[in-house]
Write an enzyme that holds these catalytic residues in place. Structure first.
Site, PDB file in Angstrom:
ATOM      1  N   HIS A 171       0.869  -1.167   0.000  1.00 23.32           N
ATOM      2  CA  HIS A 171       0.000   0.000   0.000  1.00 23.32           C
ATOM      3  C   HIS A 171       0.918   1.232   0.000  1.00 23.32           C
ATOM      4  O   HIS A 171       1.927   1.238   0.690  1.00 23.32           O
ATOM      5  CB  HIS A 171      -0.859  -0.067   1.269  1.00 23.32           C
ATOM      6  CG  HIS A 171      -1.937   0.960   1.346  1.00 23.32           C
ATOM      7  ND1 HIS A 171      -1.679   2.290   1.477  1.00 23.32           N
ATOM      8  CD2 HIS A 171      -3.284   0.829   1.326  1.00 23.32           C
ATOM      9  CE1 HIS A 171      -2.840   2.948   1.535  1.00 23.32           C
ATOM     10  NE2 HIS A 171      -3.818   2.077   1.432  1.00 23.32           N
ATOM     11  N   ARG A 189      -5.308  10.716  -1.368  1.00 22.87           N
ATOM     12  CA  ARG A 189      -4.892  10.898  -2.762  1.00 22.87           C
ATOM     13  C   ARG A 189      -6.107  11.137  -3.649  1.00 22.87           C
ATOM     14  O   ARG A 189      -6.085  11.976  -4.544  1.00 22.87           O
ATOM     15  CB  ARG A 189      -4.113   9.679  -3.251  1.00 22.87           C
ATOM     16  CG  ARG A 189      -2.727   9.581  -2.657  1.00 22.87           C
ATOM     17  CD  ARG A 189      -1.906   8.510  -3.353  1.00 22.87           C
ATOM     18  NE  ARG A 189      -2.446   7.181  -3.124  1.00 22.87           N
ATOM     19  CZ  ARG A 189      -2.855   6.353  -4.084  1.00 22.87           C
ATOM     20  NH1 ARG A 189      -2.792   6.708  -5.344  1.00 22.87           N
ATOM     21  NH2 ARG A 189      -3.327   5.162  -3.774  1.00 22.87           N
TER      22      ARG A 189
END
Lengths: 247, 576
Positions: free
Chosen positions: B237, B258
């Site tokens: 991740h 994000r």
């Protein structure tokens, strides 16, 4: 800031000593370290014989509850920097039997948790194939907070009533009972009331609120107890007056 | 002499898979005695509890089982076992309703009171069921309470399986179990055994998963001669916290940062995604972003602590504090102000797609032994979609419980050769008998470093061979390690058992990675940077003639083929 800190840890090795003793380790002080980092440093680098309980390291599993300088804390969320330059003292949670060093036996809580029937009780179960129960966001809000409990036992260790009267069913179990009582899918409040009322402890709770202060997940068990007392007392009176139908 | 106890159904592991299996088996017949063995406390160990995002299940139009099926295959680089994927997507709706209606889980709702489903990018529909960003705690607490409610389920807490047992005919016979509190071994004989210990790639330097894991189930299965698949597929991740020297390093900062427009910058302040994926930038796929960050650091453009910066401050402090309250708090605890300044993040090891080969009824190649959850392989192929992890463990756990319950009472209690187990116990307790050597954690660090540097986000043939040599050296030195103290609640001894398992599984990961001479999903080879042309294959691993072996097998495209019907997907989300 100092470069090291004195970490005093309660030791209890039943095959060696009849009473807990204390051992002090000098550990490096790092500003990002939590108490659990320090305990692991002791285990990894200084003394591999130290026993403590932990699983996830990030405040999710609720396994690493201990007393830090007298207050029940999750050691994975308690920073050394909150205490230094003062020395730090780590002890097992109060009111539970100590298995070894910092590890306590939680059997009493598991027994009590089971007694309050923490599961959905219904006269008629709906087959899951029929789809979910409807439950609005407002209905969720009535019990969501109590559903945050991670069973970390800090509230028991902080509870003066539990300390005096071990039969007291205790803050987390009551909060979880209330979690189900307030859940619109549940019809078991009366059944739980019987169980909770059998124990004197709940009426002795003076709303000192220590349980709520130490709760790392803002469950507010003290609030649950007060809420329960109110609804519980009302139901209890009703059940005397109207024994044929109290729901 | 090791004590022996009998149970009908032995369930190793008590996460989503283990507890769903226990509940299903216990409910099938009150006569069944079900024993659950859990390394930590009931309901509180392992990774189901760590789930933030949620649970993928199709609850109605316009979503469809076909869409969930194809999303999962596209995410998995088409090397998934398609029958397992179909089982996952077709059973998930029923299982999540069971969690809601029967087990009492609280899930977020729509204003009309129906279960709310949120979008996870990379999925073609809003499919992910959740309780805020703490879905796992809710599911695990309710499952554990359900287990308490059933008189025929017994939980053995702080106990761990250390060896799978077979009878004289090769049938599964239960397990050798270590009670970690008392430091005592016990033989648990069982008519059926379920392996559901939850994988866990903790042999890497930076990890997102629960720290109690050690890939125990996969190591046990390997030693018992079971076939494994996709072991090279380890998910990283991109945004784990970087907190040097702290246990919290690797803990996730959520994907939504994000998605909401957060920028990633290297140590020089450059938005480096321009060089890797100029079209999608920070919203590129997780594997790509993770690899890009890793490359920046390796090539000397990292932050002072070896990460990259995530910066969401331009979104406005008030917006960040409102939308990412948990993340702001997590950062604030470490003295970082996510709402107002960049925070150091880096790739973190999250999940193992690979594991034991099972069929759609959770059967393994060994009669009487079943597998479910992260210990098994095939559902996720080369990469897992966010929200498919807890769906997998609860779906297949429930199936295993049902299948076991159907036949188990007619199965005789197996016979076990207790004398052979004395030897196992002696081998496992050897570190207690040796003087403390003080090098256990050096060896674990060495293993984690070599896995991170050579078997991590960027791999190549030379590096993998060097890693294998290092793993062999570490394994040999582990045989000489001594730990202090007695057997009772001895964390150092438990850690030795962990490192032995981590090392065994590390070797399988490296061998499988060497075998796959292409890049696909989570597996990226610098020396083979593209997907190989030609038929799709899986890498298998197992014990052959006393040594680890790897080989390939073709993928059976039993239901769909790539390129024909794969849905367009802008971003593959592969979170919890």
């Amino acid at each position: 800031m100092p470069s090291t800190v004195a970490l005093t840890v309660a030791r209890y090795r039943p095959e060696r000593e009849s009473e807990p003793t204390f051992q002090t380790y000098e550990i490096p002080f790092r500003k990002d370290w939590v108490v659990l980092d320090a305990l692991n440093h002791v285990k990894d680098e200084l003394d591999g014989s130290l026993s403590f309980r932990w699983s996830c390291r990030m405040g999710v599993c609720g396994s690493c509850g201990m007393k830090v300088n007298g207050t029940p804390k999750l050691t994975c969320a308690t920073f050394l920097s909150d205490y230094v330059p003062a020395p730090i003292r780590v002890e097992p949670l109060d009111y539970f039997p100590v298995v070894r060093d910092l590890v306590v036996d939680l059997t009493d809580f598991m027994r009590k948790l089971k007694q309050v029937k923490p599961w959905i009780i219904r006269t008629e179960e709906k087959p899951p194939a029929e789809g979910e129960y409807l439950q609005t966001p407002d209905q969720l809000d009535t019990y969501k907070q109590f559903s945050m409990c991670i069973n970390c036992m800090l509230c028991y260790s902080a509870c003066p009533i539990y300390g005096l009267e071990p039969s007291f069913i205790g803050p987390a179990a009551i909060a979880l009972a209330q979690r189900y009582n307030m859940d619109s899918r549940d019809e078991g409040a009366a059944e739980r009331l019987k169980i909770l009322s059998e124990h004197d402890g709940i009426w002795q709770c003076t709303f000192v609120g220590e349980c709520t202060k130490v709760c790392p997940k803002h469950v507010d068990p003290a609030g649950a107890i007060q809420q329960y007392k109110l609804t519980g007392a009302t139901r209890w009176v009703k059940s005397l007056l109207l024994p044929w139908g109290t729901r | 002499m090791i004590d022996t106890a009998d149970t009908d159904v032995l369930i190793l592991g008590a996460g989503g898979a283990g507890l769903c299996a226990a509940l299903h088996a216990a409910d099938a017949s009150p006569k069944l005695r079900v024993t659950v063995v859990v390394k930590g406390l009931l309901g509180r160990a392992g990774c189901t509890r760590m789930v933030q995002g949620g649970y993928n299940a199709v609850l109605g139009a316009p979503d469809s089982l076909e869409a969930h099926f194809l999303d999962t295959l596209a995410g998995g680089g088409w090397i998934n076992d398609q029958d397992l994927v179909w089982t996952l997507v077709s059973e998930a709706p029923g299982r999540v309703l069971e969690l809601e209606s029967r087990y009492g889980c609280l899930f977020d709702r729509t204003p009309e009171g129906r279960i709310h489903q949120k979008p996870f990018a990379g999925q073609t529909h809003d499919r992910t069921i959740h309780k805020g960003d703490l879905t796992g705690i809710e599911i695990m607490n309710r499952l554990a309470e359900q287990a308490l409610a059933r008189a025929n389920i017994q939980a053995l807490e702080e106990c761990r399986a250390v060896e799978l047992l077979r009878d004289g005919d090769g049938r599964a016979a239960g397990a050798l179990v270590l009670d970690c509190r008392a430091g005592r071994f016990q033989v648990l004989r069982a008519r059926a055994t379920l392996l559901a210990m939850g994988g866990g790639p903790t042999m890497y330097r930076v990890i997102a998963c629960s720290a109690d894991k050690a890939a125990d189930g996969i190591a046990l299965a390997y030693r018992a001669g079971l076939q494994l698949r996709d072991m090279e597929m380890v998910q990283f991740h991109p945004t784990g916290l970087v907190i040097p020297g702290s246990l919290m390093t690797g803990a996730l900062l959520e994907e939504g940062l994000r998605g909401a427009g957060g920028h990633l910058r290297n140590g020089r302040g450059e938005r480096f995604m321009e060089r890797y994926d100029p079209a999608r930038m920070e919203r590129s796929t997780r594997d790509l972003v993770a690899r890009a960050s890793f490359t920046e650091v390796v090539e000397g453009r990292g932050t002072p602590n070896g990460g990259v910066w995530i910066d969401v401050s331009h979104l406005g402090a008030a917006v960040v504090e409102r939308n990412f309250r948990g993340m702001v708090k997590r950062c604030r605890d470490f003295g970082r102000d996510l709402a107002r300044e960049p925070v150091e993040v880096g790739p973190t090891t999250h999940f193992m797609m690979g594991g034991v080969v099972i069929d759609t009824a959770c059967r393994t190649a060994v009669e009487g032994l079943f597998g479910a959850g992260e210990d098994t392989g095939g559902v996720h192929g080369a990469n897992r979609l966010g929200g498919n992890g807890v769906a997998e463990s609860t779906v297949f756990g429930g199936i295993a419980g049902d299948v076991i319950a159907e036949s188990v009472l007619a199965t005789p209690m197996p016979q076990v050769n207790a004398a052979a187990l004395e030897a196992s116990a002696r081998r496992l307790t050897a570190p207690l008998a040796r003087p403390a050597t003080g090098d256990l954690y050096d060896l674990q660090r060495e293993l984690r470093d070599v896995m991170w540097e050579k078997v991590g986000l960027v791999r190549d043939g030379d590096g993998l061979r060097e890693a294998l040599a290092a793993i062999d050296r570490i394994a040999a030195r582990l045989e000489g390690v001594g730990v202090p103290g007695g057997a009772a609640f001895n964390l150092a001894w438990q850690d030795w058992l962990n490192v032995v398992n981590q090392t065994a599984v590390a070797r399988l990961i490296a061998l499988s990675a060497l075998e796959r001479c292409e890049s696909r999903g989570a597996h990226w080879r610098r020396d083979f940077p593209a997907a190989a042309p030609g038929p799709l294959f899986t890498v298998r691993a197992g014990l052959r003639g006393g040594a680890p072996a790897v080989w390939t097998e073709p993928v059976a495209l039993t239901r769909a083929a790539p390129g024909v019907s794969a849905p367009a997907s802008s971003m593959v989300e592969i979170g919890d």
